[in-house]
Motif scaffolding. Structure first.
Motif, mmCIF file in Angstrom:
data_model
loop_
_atom_site.group_PDB
_atom_site.id
_atom_site.type_symbol
_atom_site.label_atom_id
_atom_site.label_comp_id
_atom_site.label_asym_id
_atom_site.label_seq_id
_atom_site.Cartn_x
_atom_site.Cartn_y
_atom_site.Cartn_z
ATOM 1 N N MET A 170 47.346 19.478 -78.364
ATOM 2 C CA MET A 170 47.631 19.374 -79.762
ATOM 3 C C MET A 170 48.502 18.042 -79.927
ATOM 4 N N GLU A 171 49.397 18.026 -79.124
ATOM 5 C CA GLU A 171 50.393 16.448 -79.098
ATOM 6 C C GLU A 171 49.390 15.342 -78.960
ATOM 7 N N LEU B 294 46.154 15.262 -79.573
ATOM 8 C CA LEU B 294 45.263 14.738 -80.662
ATOM 9 C C LEU B 294 46.113 14.125 -81.691
ATOM 10 N N LEU B 295 47.236 14.635 -81.868
ATOM 11 C CA LEU B 295 48.125 13.864 -83.071
ATOM 12 C C LEU B 295 48.226 12.387 -82.548
ATOM 13 N N ILE B 296 48.881 12.224 -81.331
ATOM 14 C CA ILE B 296 49.033 10.805 -81.045
ATOM 15 C C ILE B 296 47.720 9.945 -81.066
ATOM 16 N N LEU B 297 46.488 10.515 -80.610
ATOM 17 C CA LEU B 297 45.233 9.813 -80.557
ATOM 18 C C LEU B 297 44.866 9.439 -81.842
ATOM 19 N N GLY B 298 44.968 10.399 -82.577
ATOM 20 C CA GLY B 298 44.762 10.377 -84.238
ATOM 21 C C GLY B 298 45.549 9.267 -84.890
ATOM 22 N N GLY B 299 46.635 9.206 -84.763
ATOM 23 C CA GLY B 299 47.647 8.340 -85.316
ATOM 24 C C GLY B 299 47.105 6.803 -84.970
ATOM 25 N N LEU B 300 46.999 6.641 -83.588
ATOM 26 C CA LEU B 300 46.608 5.418 -83.117
ATOM 27 C C LEU B 300 45.433 4.952 -83.512
ATOM 28 N N LEU C 146 49.502 5.721 -92.819
ATOM 29 C CA LEU C 146 49.278 6.826 -92.746
ATOM 30 C C LEU C 146 49.181 7.480 -91.176
ATOM 31 N N GLY C 147 48.781 6.524 -90.355
ATOM 32 C CA GLY C 147 48.495 6.618 -88.948
ATOM 33 C C GLY C 147 49.856 6.908 -88.216
ATOM 34 N N VAL C 148 50.959 6.414 -88.889
ATOM 35 C CA VAL C 148 52.324 6.431 -88.242
ATOM 36 C C VAL C 148 52.712 7.871 -88.311
ATOM 37 N N ILE C 149 52.427 8.662 -89.259
ATOM 38 C CA ILE C 149 52.915 10.144 -89.399
ATOM 39 C C ILE C 149 52.441 11.030 -88.460
ATOM 40 N N PRO C 150 51.058 11.050 -88.142
ATOM 41 C CA PRO C 150 50.727 11.863 -86.798
ATOM 42 C C PRO C 150 51.367 11.330 -85.505
ATOM 43 N N LEU C 151 51.301 10.220 -85.537
ATOM 44 C CA LEU C 151 51.838 9.320 -83.962
ATOM 45 C C LEU C 151 53.326 9.985 -83.858
ATOM 46 N N ILE C 152 54.251 9.971 -84.996
ATOM 47 C CA ILE C 152 55.597 10.602 -84.683
ATOM 48 C C ILE C 152 55.723 11.755 -84.615
ATOM 49 N N VAL C 153 54.587 12.721 -85.061
ATOM 50 C CA VAL C 153 54.836 14.053 -85.020
ATOM 51 C C VAL C 153 54.554 14.522 -83.757
ATOM 52 N N GLY C 154 53.605 13.866 -83.156
ATOM 53 C CA GLY C 154 52.734 13.964 -81.653
ATOM 54 C C GLY C 154 53.746 13.717 -80.754
ATOM 55 N N LEU C 155 54.549 12.675 -80.819
ATOM 56 C CA LEU C 155 55.455 12.046 -80.003
ATOM 57 C C LEU C 155 56.776 12.885 -79.880
ATOM 58 N N SER C 156 56.969 13.497 -81.184
ATOM 59 C CA SER C 156 58.282 14.462 -81.258
ATOM 60 C C SER C 156 57.864 15.657 -80.568
ATOM 61 N N LEU C 157 56.563 16.351 -80.708
ATOM 62 C CA LEU C 157 56.379 17.428 -80.025
ATOM 63 C C LEU C 157 56.059 17.410 -78.713
ATOM 64 N N LEU C 158 55.591 16.258 -77.794
ATOM 65 C CA LEU C 158 55.715 16.022 -76.705
ATOM 66 C C LEU C 158 56.975 16.087 -76.187
ATOM 67 N N ASP D 219 57.715 18.074 -73.162
ATOM 68 C CA ASP D 219 57.592 17.635 -71.732
ATOM 69 C C ASP D 219 58.277 16.316 -71.890
ATOM 70 N N ALA D 220 59.446 16.202 -71.762
ATOM 71 C CA ALA D 220 60.247 15.093 -71.809
ATOM 72 C C ALA D 220 60.071 13.906 -70.813
ATOM 73 N N GLU D 221 59.583 14.585 -69.735
ATOM 74 C CA GLU D 221 59.405 13.422 -68.424
ATOM 75 C C GLU D 221 58.007 13.151 -68.843
ATOM 76 N N ARG D 222 57.008 13.717 -69.274
ATOM 77 C CA ARG D 222 55.639 13.027 -69.446
ATOM 78 C C ARG D 222 55.950 11.797 -70.476
ATOM 79 N N LEU D 223 56.875 12.069 -71.526
ATOM 80 C CA LEU D 223 56.933 10.986 -72.566
ATOM 81 C C LEU D 223 57.731 9.974 -71.930
ATOM 82 N N GLU D 224 58.816 10.109 -71.107
ATOM 83 C CA GLU D 224 59.325 9.023 -70.219
ATOM 84 C C GLU D 224 58.498 8.307 -69.632
#
Length: 412
Positions: free
Chosen positions: A1-2, A4-10, A61-73, A77-82
């Motif tokens: 899910m995260e 898809l949100l990140i990819l859709g925002g980008l 508008l693309g920034v919104i799903p990007l931020i939501v996806g990064l927040s969920l990630l 899984d903070a290590e993957r985001l890092e």
């Protein structure tokens, strides 16, 4: 899910930027070329707001799903985001782990091995990364050994000799060809242990003329299937030894004791992301069975639910590291000289001659045990412990004081 949100925002941000550039080119060629540079892109937006606003809104508008996806990630899984932001996913040039200096011919072809190990009495030199090596030399020693290894075989020697096997894979073949012999060759091995888990030394092998095989040089071999990064076990490496190390370390911290011996572990297949294993171990001399779930993350393998603190260092190791003498406990003089009294690492380093040829037992931080006669200190201050064993040579342990967590004097 995260993802898809990140990819859709980008994708929305990219689509808005492309639309904005196309609007700039539609306005004029100069604005189009200038908008390829971020500062001039902003200038175009402010100077032609009515033309650029729809494309800019799409990017916003693309920034919104990007931020939501990064927040969920980040929450899951903070290590993957890092790892994503630290660019650890980018390919890097891999440096060879082993310093191989052996060269020669195998079956008449040039042989330059990149991999080597000597485990459970089997020495292997391998060229190629596939399931089947392009070229490979295997030497099976008659008996297992510990510490240093020295073997000398001449063509006329008889008896229990190492078995030598060579294998090569031709371009037009799916399976390698092999040749095996147990006498009639020349072999010289003189390998010394190198911390933490390698053997290094001279290697010389000459087979009878019909095999067209002659190898010589200096080899460096792994003595187990652990790998190290910055002096610590690399938990990301997929091997049975890595899993055993992770489980033993977990059980030691769970029971707050180093008296843990992993006795049995079921078979499993690697690589994998998760494992569920039923293992048997001795904890303080008591046989116990544990069912453990392990997972692999960016940091490597770990037991799920492991939140136990690190083990405290033994008193002997702390005293040696801080160079603080151990407290002397007043007690009546013994009836005879017993050098086990007040024995410590510091006493050995201060007066090694007093303990020469006495039987010692050293427990290393990797969980290994080296037992044998103390032979003094080498030029670098490492402890030399020798042990007479059956098989090809004498076992010699060169242990740095920092590797030893507990040093015992077995006899007075």
């Amino acid at each position: 899910m995260e993802a898809l949100l990140i990819l859709g925002g980008l994708l929305l941000i990219l689509a808005g930027f492309i639309w904005l550039i196309s609007q700039a080119f539609a306005t004029s060629l100069l604005w189009g070329l200038g908008s390829l540079l971020p500062p001039l892109t902003l200038a175009f937006v402010f100077s032609h707001w009515r033309v650029a606003r729809k494309a800019l809104i799409l990017s916003c508008l693309g920034v919104i799903p990007l931020i939501v996806g990064l927040s969920l990630l980040a929450s899951r899984d903070a290590e993957r985001l890092e790892a994503i932001f630290s660019l650890r996913w980018l390919p890097t040039q891999v440096q060879p782990d082993l310093a191989m200096g052996v060269r020669g011919k195998l079956n008449g072809r040039e042989f330059t091995p990149q991999q080597g190990e000597v485990i459970n009495g089997v020495l292997t030199l391998r060229e190629g990364q596939g399931f089947f090596a392009r070229q490979e030399v295997t030497i099976r020693l008659p008996q297992r050994f510990e510490g240093a290894l020295r073997v000398d075989v001449l063509p006329d020697d008889v008896g229990a000799l190492p078995e030598v096997e060579i294998a090569w894979l031709s371009p037009d073949q799916e399976l390698p060809e092999t040749r095996r012999l147990d006498r009639g060759y020349t072999l010289h091995l003189d390998l010394q242990p190198v911390a933490p888990n390698k053997l290094r030394g001279d290697f010389h092998l000459v087979l009878p003329p019909q095999f067209e095989t002659s190898l010589t040089g200096v080899v460096e071999l792994y003595s187990d299937r652990l790998r190290y990064q910055n002096g610590q076990v690399d938990r990301r490496h997929d091997s049975r030894d890595t899993i055993a190390f992770v489980i033993e370390d977990y059980l030691q911290r769970r029971h707050a004791s180093r008296e843990v011996i992993l006795e049995s572990m079921p078979s499993f297949t690697l690589p994998a992301d998760e494992l569920e294993l039923e293992v048997q171990a001795k904890v303080r001399g008591e046989q116990q069975t544990f069912t453990l779930r392990l997972g692999k993350s960016e940091q490597g393998w770990q037991v799920k639910g492991d939140d136990y603190p690190p083990l405290a260092e033994p008193v002997e190791a702390v005293a040696a590291a801080r160079n603080v003498p151990e407290p002397v406990v007043a007690e009546p003089p013994p009836s005879r000289l017993d050098r086990r009294l007040r024995f410590s690492m510091e006493q050995v380093l201060r007066n090694p001659g007093r303990y020469q040829h006495l039987l010692m037992r050293a427990h290393t931080e990797r969980g290994g045990v080296a037992e044998g006669r103390f032979a003094g200190l080498d030029s670098e201050g490492n402890l030399i412990i020798r042990r007479v064993i059956r098989g090809p040579g004498e076992a010699t342990y060169n242990l740095a004081p920092g590797e030893i967590v507990l040093l015992e004097l077995v006899e007075p």
